[in-house]
Design a protein around this motif. Structure first.
Motif, PDB file in Angstrom:
ATOM      1  N   ARG A  70     -50.914 -24.895  15.604  1.00 26.51           N
ATOM      2  CA  ARG A  70     -51.401 -26.170  15.085  1.00 26.51           C
ATOM      3  C   ARG A  70     -51.018 -27.325  16.011  1.00 26.51           C
ATOM      4  O   ARG A  70     -51.826 -28.227  16.272  1.00 26.51           O
ATOM      5  CB  ARG A  70     -50.852 -26.401  13.672  1.00 26.51           C
ATOM      6  CG  ARG A  70     -51.445 -25.462  12.627  1.00 26.51           C
ATOM      7  CD  ARG A  70     -51.106 -25.915  11.226  1.00 26.51           C
ATOM      8  NE  ARG A  70     -49.666 -25.815  10.960  1.00 26.51           N
ATOM      9  CZ  ARG A  70     -49.053 -24.726  10.507  1.00 26.51           C
ATOM     10  NH1 ARG A  70     -49.759 -23.631  10.271  1.00 26.51           N
ATOM     11  NH2 ARG A  70     -47.752 -24.710  10.292  1.00 26.51           N
ATOM     12  N   ARG A  72     -53.161 -27.173  19.130  1.00 20.28           N
ATOM     13  CA  ARG A  72     -54.537 -27.599  18.871  1.00 20.28           C
ATOM     14  C   ARG A  72     -54.621 -29.121  18.728  1.00 20.28           C
ATOM     15  O   ARG A  72     -55.537 -29.754  19.267  1.00 20.28           O
ATOM     16  CB  ARG A  72     -55.041 -26.905  17.608  1.00 20.28           C
ATOM     17  CG  ARG A  72     -56.512 -27.156  17.334  1.00 20.28           C
ATOM     18  CD  ARG A  72     -57.040 -26.304  16.207  1.00 20.28           C
ATOM     19  NE  ARG A  72     -56.345 -26.589  14.953  1.00 20.28           N
ATOM     20  CZ  ARG A  72     -55.546 -25.732  14.322  1.00 20.28           C
ATOM     21  NH1 ARG A  72     -55.353 -24.524  14.819  1.00 20.28           N
ATOM     22  NH2 ARG A  72     -54.951 -26.048  13.195  1.00 20.28           N
ATOM     23  N   THR A  96     -54.140 -30.701  22.159  1.00 17.91           N
ATOM     24  CA  THR A  96     -55.330 -30.513  22.994  1.00 17.91           C
ATOM     25  C   THR A  96     -56.383 -31.559  22.666  1.00 17.91           C
ATOM     26  O   THR A  96     -57.026 -32.123  23.560  1.00 17.91           O
ATOM     27  CB  THR A  96     -55.896 -29.098  22.770  1.00 17.91           C
ATOM     28  OG1 THR A  96     -54.912 -28.131  23.161  1.00 17.91           O
ATOM     29  CG2 THR A  96     -57.160 -28.889  23.586  1.00 17.91           C
ATOM     30  N   ARG A  97     -56.566 -31.841  21.343  1.00 13.22           N
ATOM     31  CA  ARG A  97     -57.547 -32.869  20.970  1.00 13.22           C
ATOM     32  C   ARG A  97     -57.081 -34.262  21.369  1.00 13.22           C
ATOM     33  O   ARG A  97     -57.875 -35.097  21.801  1.00 13.22           O
ATOM     34  CB  ARG A  97     -57.803 -32.816  19.469  1.00 13.22           C
ATOM     35  CG  ARG A  97     -58.520 -31.565  19.001  1.00 13.22           C
ATOM     36  CD  ARG A  97     -59.140 -31.786  17.624  1.00 13.22           C
ATOM     37  NE  ARG A  97     -58.118 -32.210  16.654  1.00 13.22           N
ATOM     38  CZ  ARG A  97     -57.442 -31.378  15.870  1.00 13.22           C
ATOM     39  NH1 ARG A  97     -57.681 -30.075  15.951  1.00 13.22           N
ATOM     40  NH2 ARG A  97     -56.551 -31.817  15.020  1.00 13.22           N
ATOM     41  N   GLN A 133     -51.921 -24.311  24.720  1.00 12.62           N
ATOM     42  CA  GLN A 133     -52.765 -25.356  25.286  1.00 12.62           C
ATOM     43  C   GLN A 133     -53.572 -24.814  26.466  1.00 12.62           C
ATOM     44  O   GLN A 133     -54.763 -25.125  26.625  1.00 12.62           O
ATOM     45  CB  GLN A 133     -51.916 -26.541  25.726  1.00 12.62           C
ATOM     46  CG  GLN A 133     -51.272 -27.295  24.573  1.00 12.62           C
ATOM     47  CD  GLN A 133     -50.372 -28.413  25.054  1.00 12.62           C
ATOM     48  OE1 GLN A 133     -50.462 -28.848  26.197  1.00 12.62           O
ATOM     49  NE2 GLN A 133     -49.494 -28.872  24.179  1.00 12.62           N
ATOM     50  N   PHE A 150     -56.343 -22.638  25.017  1.00 11.93           N
ATOM     51  CA  PHE A 150     -57.452 -23.439  24.496  1.00 11.93           C
ATOM     52  C   PHE A 150     -58.323 -23.973  25.629  1.00 11.93           C
ATOM     53  O   PHE A 150     -59.554 -23.929  25.567  1.00 11.93           O
ATOM     54  CB  PHE A 150     -56.919 -24.613  23.661  1.00 11.93           C
ATOM     55  CG  PHE A 150     -56.400 -24.196  22.318  1.00 11.93           C
ATOM     56  CD1 PHE A 150     -56.955 -23.116  21.654  1.00 11.93           C
ATOM     57  CD2 PHE A 150     -55.363 -24.874  21.710  1.00 11.93           C
ATOM     58  CE1 PHE A 150     -56.473 -22.715  20.414  1.00 11.93           C
ATOM     59  CE2 PHE A 150     -54.880 -24.491  20.489  1.00 11.93           C
ATOM     60  CZ  PHE A 150     -55.435 -23.406  19.827  1.00 11.93           C
TER      61      PHE A 150
END
Length: 878
Positions: free
Chosen positions: A9, A12, A15-16, A331, A334
């Motif tokens: 989590r 993610r 990364t955003r 990361q 992703f």
């Protein structure tokens, strides 16, 4: 945390939040995935297999049947496959028994079989163009038959249905200026006119000038002994494979569709033991993945340092070093998934949108996309693994941070004296030695191959020995690995030179040394990319030098040459009036003829006229005889060093191209025919330093017109026009109209080196790859060093200092990467010199100078222009 859930989590969310860095890494991974996927699909589609290959070869037919002029074929051990030659006639059946074009094979096939003439290329024909005559390919067949579907693509109109109708390709329609099919015609060289009823593209070579006609067309005369191909649709209950043997006993050979879709295994195997190409491909893929890892790893290293406080909170709330490493690794995962997905989607868009360009590039129509699924899956996995591998080192470093230092936002800079590991230096030295040894072995093998090559061969000797190539590839790999290993510390070593530079240069070098985690991999990536472009520069330079060495001119520089009576539909017969008319429209000073000699009483055999040739002595290796050509001694005299040769010609002797072609200063002359040779005479001959090094004369013996007239009849085969100046376009057009063709007259301008085009391409490639690595490193440096720049501003540094610092950082990294890259490329260049047979090791100084000097300076200038002078206020607490 205990499991992968919380790190997943956090990774993610990070990364955003850090979308710019994520997209940067995704682009680094996605672009190679896009390029390799596009290349793999295009190559696979242009060289299909299975059912698609069958559609391209025999359309919708169950088999293809060839009808020969023989009544029976010899037994074959292997079944007929695509590309197989026509079988040999059986013993005792060597005499023709029929005309293939008029023979009906239906009685020999199962009841209910449907036949259609296959679409085949039967030759070329001269078509009258707007100003000159042009040779175009002629295809014949039953194109309107359903069996021939997929063999052509009809763009407009319909297929020809009678012998007076034709369909033409788009390229020919454009050449003839035909835009509307209503009343359009084409006219052959003999004046016959044919109605154009359609615009059609052959599946193979769709972009060339071609004509499609019916099998009974009068457009071209086909040799009646040529075998005729039929497409056959067999009844459902008939197995095409079982028909092969019975048809062979009647002089027919059958290619079943199954043998195209699933070819039988080769009887003697098809593999070779040469692993050189596969090793080179593996090396290129490996270095490409390593370059992605280095550039993406730099971005992750900076990103991990910028999220130091966040990772510190993870450890302060009970997280372990393992959890921190998981966050950074995820990361990378992703970013790899995003890059691979985007690369595959963009590849699909590029393939579909650019289909007409890819068809033109490969000269074939794409019936359906052929996707190499195994390769695509491997590429996707490599992309994902590259993203994951790029995050390994930053993840390990982040996991080693002390919680208190991480919470304060501090990260340890690399300090202390840089040490270059001896093992890395030894790898570089061993790699260089391996390349030199392999190149020497390669040069020896090439020299031996050239020594065994016949003197009159019209091709170049080439070698691909596995051992030397493996040594070279191993050496280059060792050099690159050693340099990548030592580069971070090498950057640190360079900081000792900072005292000799201006302020911005000192700051740039010291920042590079302090943040070797970032500058080392970025410089290594630049080095590897530049090494590829430098290797291309060396290869091109040495390849061009080898071509220039072996180049044979058509005539003397600036002269025009015209061949006559060359045979075929495009041949122009010689006449004195034609020679004089061409000379009158060109700025001609003098004309020189080249001819052959025909012995008295010898008659032509079809289109072939037997000529007098000289028989080589029995002790001569690799050559049984050589042509005797008639040349004016005044022409030979114009070549440097051949003055004595011209005098020997005037004295009536035959001039020899080699000293070992005569015994007792004479040669035996014979009249050469396909079946037998008749002796004409023995004639005085001499070797006087060679013959003119032109394409026509280099390997032949020469005789003067006066001496040749005593032996027989002189037949002029070429005329060279000595020009006072280069002809204008109007003068050339006039000469083309007199010849009736635009592809016969040649102006000798010497070897046309493509070096300038290579220079532009190589410098462009080197600039792009260098700017990519420099831009990533400088932008990350600016993001990571914003607090340092704020401190400089606070103590009175001028606003432009930030620009100067960015430019200096770009120049330092670009300069070091370009210098090392050129060094690595030079190793390949030395091998290229040996492999291509260059007369000596050619160094492309202009290209290398541009890479080493201009590219880093341009990178610095671009960084200066793209960097803002003023910086938003930030706090500095470390």
């Amino acid at each position: 945390m205990g499991d992968w859930g919380p790190p997943l989590r956090i990774a993610r969310r990070t990364t955003r939040r850090s979308l710019g860095r994520t997209l940067l890494v995704a682009a680094l991974i996605g672009l190679p995935v896009l390029a390799v996927t596009w290349m793999g699909v295009v190559l696979k589609t242009s060289s299909p297999s299975g059912e698609t290959l069958a559609r391209l070869s025999i359309g919708q037919a169950d088999a293809q049947v060839g009808v020969s002029q023989y009544g029976r074929f010899a037994p074959m051990d292997m079944p007929h496959v695509l590309g197989s030659s026509e079988p040999a006639p059986a013993q005792g059946a060597e005499k023709p028994v029929r005309v293939p074009a008029t023979f009906d094979p239906r009685p020999l096939l199962p009841i209910g079989s449907v036949l259609a003439r296959a679409i085949v290329e039967v030759g070329t024909v001269d078509i009258q163009g707007p100003s000159t005559t042009s040779a175009v390919s002629v295809l014949t067949g039953d194109a309107s038959s359903p069996l021939a579907k997929d063999l052509t693509r009809l763009d407009e109109g319909r297929f020809p249905a009678s012998r007076s109708e034709v369909a033409i390709s788009p390229a020919l329609a454009k050449y003839l200026g035909i835009r509307d099919l209503g009343g359009a015609t084409v006219r052959s060289a003999d004046g016959a006119s044919y109605q154009v009823v359609g615009i059609v593209r052959p599946t193979n070579r769709p972009h060339v000038r071609s004509v499609l006609a019916t099998p009974d067309t009068s457009l071209i005369t086909v040799d009646p002994t040529t075998s005729v191909q039929y497409l056959v649709d067999l009844p459902d209950a008939v197995d095409a494979t079982t028909l092969a043997a019975p048809l062979r006993s009647h002089g027919l050979f059958l290619l079943p569709r199954a043998n195209i879709v699933n070819p039988p295994p080769e009887m003697y195997g098809g593999g070779s033991g040469d692993i050189g190409p596969y090793a080179a491909m593996a090396l290129a893929i490996g270095l490409g993945v390593l370059e992605i890892v280095l550039l993406a790893g730099t971005a992750f290293a900076v990103g991990a340092r910028r999220q130091t406080r966040e990772l510190g909170l993870v450890m302060a709330t009970g997280g372990t070093a393992r959890d921190v490493r998981r966050i950074v690794l995820l990361q990378g995962l992703f970013a790899g998934v995003v890059g691979v997905t985007a690369g595959l989607l963009l590849a699909a868009v590029v393939l579909v949108a650019g289909k007409p360009w890819w068809e033109r590039m490969n000269s074939t129509l794409f019936l359906s996309w052929q996707i190499p699924w195994v390769s695509v899956i491997v590429i996707a996995l490599l992309g994902v693994l590259a993203g994951l591998a790029a995050a390994v080192v930053p993840a390990v470093s982040a996991g080693r941070q002390a919680p208190l230092a991480a919470l304060s936002g501090r990260f340890a800079a690399t300090i202390g004296r840089a040490k270059i590991r001896k093992a890395a230096v030894l790898m570089v030295i061993a790699g260089v030695a391996s390349v030199l040894i392999g190149s020497t072995m390669l040069a020896s093998a090439l020299a031996e191959a050239r020594r065994m090559l016949p003197s009159d061969a019209d091709y170049q000797a080439t070698v691909t020995p596995t051992g030397p190539i493996a040594l070279v590839l191993l050496g280059i790999t060792a050099v690159i690995a050693g340099l990548v290993w030592m580069l971070p510390n090498l950057v640190g070593k360079l900081s000792s030179l900072a005292g000799h530079l201006p302020l911005s240069g000192r700051l740039a070098l010291r920042d590079a040394a302090r943040h070797r985690h970032r500058t080392g991999p970025a410089t290594a990536a630049i080095m590897m990319a530049v090494a590829g472009t430098a290797a291309l520069a060396f290869a091109a330079s040495n390849g061009i030098a080898a071509e220039a060495k072996d180049y044979l001119p058509e005539g003397r520089p600036g002269n025009a040459t015209v061949p006559f009576d060359t045979g075929g539909s495009g041949s122009v017969p010689y006449s004195a009036s034609t020679e004089q008319r061409i000379a009158s429209v060109l700025p001609t000073q003098h004309t020189f003829r080249v001819g052959t000699v025909t012995a008295p009483g010898v008659k032509p055999i079809g289109e072939y006229v037997p000529t007098i040739i000289a028989r080589a002595p029995e002790t001569t290796v690799g050559q049984a005889g050589f042509s005797v050509l008639v040349v004016d001694p005044a022409y030979v005299e114009k070549f440097a060093g051949l003055e004595r040769a011209a005098e020997e010609l005037r004295a009536g002797r035959i001039l020899l191209p080699r000293a070992d072609l005569t015994t007792k200063d004479t040669v035996e002359l014979i009249s050469d025919t396909p079946t037998s040779s008749k002796r004409v005479a023995r004639h005085p001959a001499v070797y006087a330093g060679g013959v003119p090094a032109t394409r026509l004369l280099k390997t032949n013996a020469l005789i003067s017109p006066e001496a040749a007239a005593k032996l027989g009849t002189i037949n002029t085969i070429s005329v060279e026009y000595e020009l006072s100046r280069p002809p204008t376009d109007d003068e050339l057009a006039a000469a083309h109209r007199l010849l009736g063709r635009d592809d016969l007259l040649t102006i000798e301008n010497g070897y046309q080196s493509p070096a300038r085009a290579f220079l532009i391409g190589i410098l462009t490639a080197a600039t792009v790859v260098t700017l990519l690595g420099v831009a990533i490193s400088v932008s990350l440096s600016a993001a990571e060093g914003r607090a340092d720049l704020a401190t400089l501003a606070a103590i009175g540094a001028q606003p432009r200092r930030r620009r100067n610092l960015a430019a200096a950082q770009a120049w330092v990294l670009g300069q070091l990467g370009c210098v090392l890259g050129v060094g690595v490329g030079a190793l390949y260049g030395y091998t290229a010199h040996a492999a291509f047979g260059s007369p000596h090791f050619m160094v492309p100084w202009l290209e290398i100078g541009g890479i080493v000097v201009a590219v880093p300076l341009f990178a610095g200038l671009l960084a200066w222009l793209m960097t803002r002078s003023r910086l938003p206020m930030v706090s500095r607490i470390d």
